[in-house]
Design a protein around this motif. Structure first.
Motif, PDB file in Angstrom:
ATOM      1  N   PHE A  99      40.519  66.296  14.642  1.00 46.90           N
ATOM      2  CA  PHE A  99      41.673  65.411  14.471  1.00 46.90           C
ATOM      3  C   PHE A  99      41.352  64.083  15.137  1.00 46.90           C
ATOM      4  O   PHE A  99      41.613  63.867  16.318  1.00 46.90           O
ATOM      5  N   ASP A 100      40.730  63.172  14.353  1.00 49.83           N
ATOM      6  CA  ASP A 100      40.224  61.946  14.947  1.00 49.83           C
ATOM      7  C   ASP A 100      39.972  60.917  13.856  1.00 49.83           C
ATOM      8  O   ASP A 100      39.915  61.244  12.665  1.00 49.83           O
ATOM      9  N   TRP A 101      39.828  59.666  14.276  1.00 50.68           N
ATOM     10  CA  TRP A 101      39.418  58.611  13.360  1.00 50.68           C
ATOM     11  C   TRP A 101      37.912  58.685  13.132  1.00 50.68           C
ATOM     12  O   TRP A 101      37.181  59.250  13.945  1.00 50.68           O
ATOM     13  N   ASP A 102      37.458  58.086  12.037  1.00 54.20           N
ATOM     14  CA  ASP A 102      36.031  58.113  11.729  1.00 54.20           C
ATOM     15  C   ASP A 102      35.234  57.174  12.617  1.00 54.20           C
ATOM     16  O   ASP A 102      34.085  57.458  12.959  1.00 54.20           O
ATOM     17  N   ASP A 103      35.835  56.024  12.951  1.00 53.20           N
ATOM     18  CA  ASP A 103      35.097  55.045  13.754  1.00 53.20           C
ATOM     19  C   ASP A 103      36.079  54.155  14.517  1.00 53.20           C
ATOM     20  O   ASP A 103      37.300  54.225  14.336  1.00 53.20           O
ATOM     21  N   ALA A 104      35.521  53.302  15.383  1.00 53.20           N
ATOM     22  CA  ALA A 104      36.345  52.447  16.235  1.00 53.20           C
ATOM     23  C   ALA A 104      37.152  51.442  15.423  1.00 53.20           C
ATOM     24  O   ALA A 104      38.261  51.069  15.829  1.00 53.20           O
ATOM     25  N   ALA A 105      36.622  51.014  14.279  1.00 53.44           N
ATOM     26  CA  ALA A 105      37.341  50.033  13.461  1.00 53.44           C
ATOM     27  C   ALA A 105      38.694  50.575  13.023  1.00 53.44           C
ATOM     28  O   ALA A 105      39.698  49.844  12.986  1.00 53.44           O
ATOM     29  N   GLN A 106      38.744  51.867  12.683  1.00 52.24           N
ATOM     30  CA  GLN A 106      40.008  52.474  12.292  1.00 52.24           C
ATOM     31  C   GLN A 106      40.984  52.548  13.467  1.00 52.24           C
ATOM     32  O   GLN A 106      42.191  52.420  13.287  1.00 52.24           O
ATOM     33  N   VAL A 107      40.445  52.730  14.674  1.00 52.43           N
ATOM     34  CA  VAL A 107      41.314  52.762  15.851  1.00 52.43           C
ATOM     35  C   VAL A 107      41.893  51.380  16.117  1.00 52.43           C
ATOM     36  O   VAL A 107      43.050  51.253  16.532  1.00 52.43           O
ATOM     37  N   ILE A 108      41.114  50.337  15.868  1.00 53.40           N
ATOM     38  CA  ILE A 108      41.634  48.972  16.040  1.00 53.40           C
ATOM     39  C   ILE A 108      42.817  48.743  15.114  1.00 53.40           C
ATOM     40  O   ILE A 108      43.822  48.133  15.496  1.00 53.40           O
ATOM     41  N   ASP A 109      42.722  49.248  13.882  1.00 51.11           N
ATOM     42  CA  ASP A 109      43.855  49.137  12.957  1.00 51.11           C
ATOM     43  C   ASP A 109      45.084  49.833  13.531  1.00 51.11           C
ATOM     44  O   ASP A 109      46.215  49.353  13.400  1.00 51.11           O
ATOM     45  N   LYS A 110      44.863  50.996  14.183  1.00 51.50           N
ATOM     46  CA  LYS A 110      45.969  51.724  14.785  1.00 51.50           C
ATOM     47  C   LYS A 110      46.565  50.940  15.951  1.00 51.50           C
ATOM     48  O   LYS A 110      47.788  50.897  16.130  1.00 51.50           O
ATOM     49  N   VAL A 111      45.714  50.292  16.740  1.00 50.79           N
ATOM     50  CA  VAL A 111      46.192  49.475  17.851  1.00 50.79           C
ATOM     51  C   VAL A 111      47.056  48.337  17.325  1.00 50.79           C
ATOM     52  O   VAL A 111      48.122  48.038  17.881  1.00 50.79           O
ATOM     53  N   ARG A 112      46.610  47.707  16.246  1.00 55.39           N
ATOM     54  CA  ARG A 112      47.405  46.622  15.647  1.00 55.39           C
ATOM     55  C   ARG A 112      48.750  47.137  15.146  1.00 55.39           C
ATOM     56  O   ARG A 112      49.792  46.496  15.320  1.00 55.39           O
ATOM     57  N   GLU A 113      48.720  48.320  14.516  1.00 54.67           N
ATOM     58  CA  GLU A 113      49.960  48.920  14.022  1.00 54.67           C
ATOM     59  C   GLU A 113      50.927  49.173  15.173  1.00 54.67           C
ATOM     60  O   GLU A 113      52.125  48.865  15.076  1.00 54.67           O
ATOM     61  N   GLU A 114      50.405  49.727  16.280  1.00 54.45           N
ATOM     62  CA  GLU A 114      51.268  50.017  17.430  1.00 54.45           C
ATOM     63  C   GLU A 114      51.779  48.732  18.077  1.00 54.45           C
ATOM     64  O   GLU A 114      52.903  48.688  18.577  1.00 54.45           O
ATOM     65  N   THR A 115      50.951  47.685  18.073  1.00 53.73           N
ATOM     66  CA  THR A 115      51.392  46.399  18.623  1.00 53.73           C
ATOM     67  C   THR A 115      52.565  45.840  17.823  1.00 53.73           C
ATOM     68  O   THR A 115      53.538  45.320  18.385  1.00 53.73           O
ATOM     69  N   ASP A 116      52.491  45.963  16.502  1.00 57.36           N
ATOM     70  CA  ASP A 116      53.599  45.511  15.650  1.00 57.36           C
ATOM     71  C   ASP A 116      54.866  46.308  15.952  1.00 57.36           C
ATOM     72  O   ASP A 116      55.974  45.752  15.974  1.00 57.36           O
TER      73      ASP A 116
END
Length: 267
Positions: free
Chosen positions: A164-181
């Motif tokens: 249960f994880d993201w494939d790479d760090a780039a996908q986590v950055i997208d999640k960080v942006r989503e949470e920031t919004d």
């Protein structure tokens, strides 16, 4: 070590020991144990080997203190603690030790760090599976007393071990942006409970980003805080050099001095 154990036993003696030491319990000592561990980390970060020696001694005292209290209860003694960790090290390093603790012969296959870490995780999972549990808990065993950021990284790492994880760090950055919004939306709504929840989600996502990047989030935050402290002190000195003062200078003057400090550091 025997001398230290004898000293601790004497301090805990109900008749002739130290009243403070005798009054302590596991619960009252735990905060000191955590504090001493942080002081070890601080000595390492500062590169102060003399201080590290002293802080390791303070941390060792905490282990001896807990073991002494357990011995008084008839639960276990310090030797049991030492034997348990020795057995665990042998069990979790089958690429180094034979089952009896002897070193494997020269020429035995070696493993790279990534393979060793994966093997360690697999052995830990086997150990957990062998322990009786009241109910299945796939994320159990991560200490609640850990600092929140460190615990977030460990919980997410445990979840990742199940896939249960993201494939790479780039996908986590997208999640960080989503949470920031989502934090921005909660802030606009002005509901404190929702805002706290969203900020928690954002911090958890950042801990995941650090894990994917191979960065210890606790150490990164410590370094970031230390950098802020260093620059803030330099900013105050810059203001004083220009006849200003913290608390009396306006924000524009402080930001200008802060910018000069950053440029000087980078230059």
């Amino acid at each position: 070590m025997p001398a230290l154990l004898r000293l601790m036993a004497a301090l805990r003696d109900p008749e002739r020991g130290c009243a403070w030491d005798v009054a302590q319990t596991f619960a009252t000592i735990v905060p000191y144990t955590i504090e001493e561990a942080y002081e070890v980390a601080d000595a390492v970060a500062r590169g102060d080997r003399d201080d590290l020696r002293d802080e390791l001694g303070d941390l060792l005292l905490q282990v001896v203190f807990h073991a002494r209290m357990a011995e008084e209860e008839g639960a276990f003694a310090f030797d049991d603690v030492a034997r348990a960790i020795a057995a665990k090290l042998i069990r979790r390093h089958p690429h180094v030790f034979a089952a009896d603790g002897s070193l494997l012969p020269e020429g035995s296959p070696r493993r790279d760090p990534a393979a060793v870490e994966a093997q360690w995780a697999a052995i830990k999972a086997q150990e957990r599976a062998g322990k009786p549990m009241p109910a299945p808990d796939p994320l159990g065993g991560v200490a609640h007393a850990l600092p929140a950021l460190a615990r977030a990284e460990k919980v997410s790492r445990r979840a990742a071990s199940y896939g249960f994880d993201w494939d790479d760090a780039a996908q986590v950055i997208d999640k960080v942006r989503e949470e920031t919004d989502e934090v921005a939306e909660a802030l606009a709504q002005g509901e404190a409970g929702a805002l706290a929840e969203e900020i928690g989600d954002l911090l958890f996502s950042v801990a995941n980003l650090a894990r994917h990047a191979g960065i210890d989030p606790e150490a990164a935050l410590r370094d970031g805080t230390a950098k802020f402290e260093r620059r803030f002190k330099a900013m105050a000195e810059a203001l004083r050099a220009e006849g200003g003062e913290l608390g009396r200078s306006d924000l524009a003057a402080m930001e200008a001095a802060w910018g000069r400090v950053k440029r000087a550091e980078k230059g």
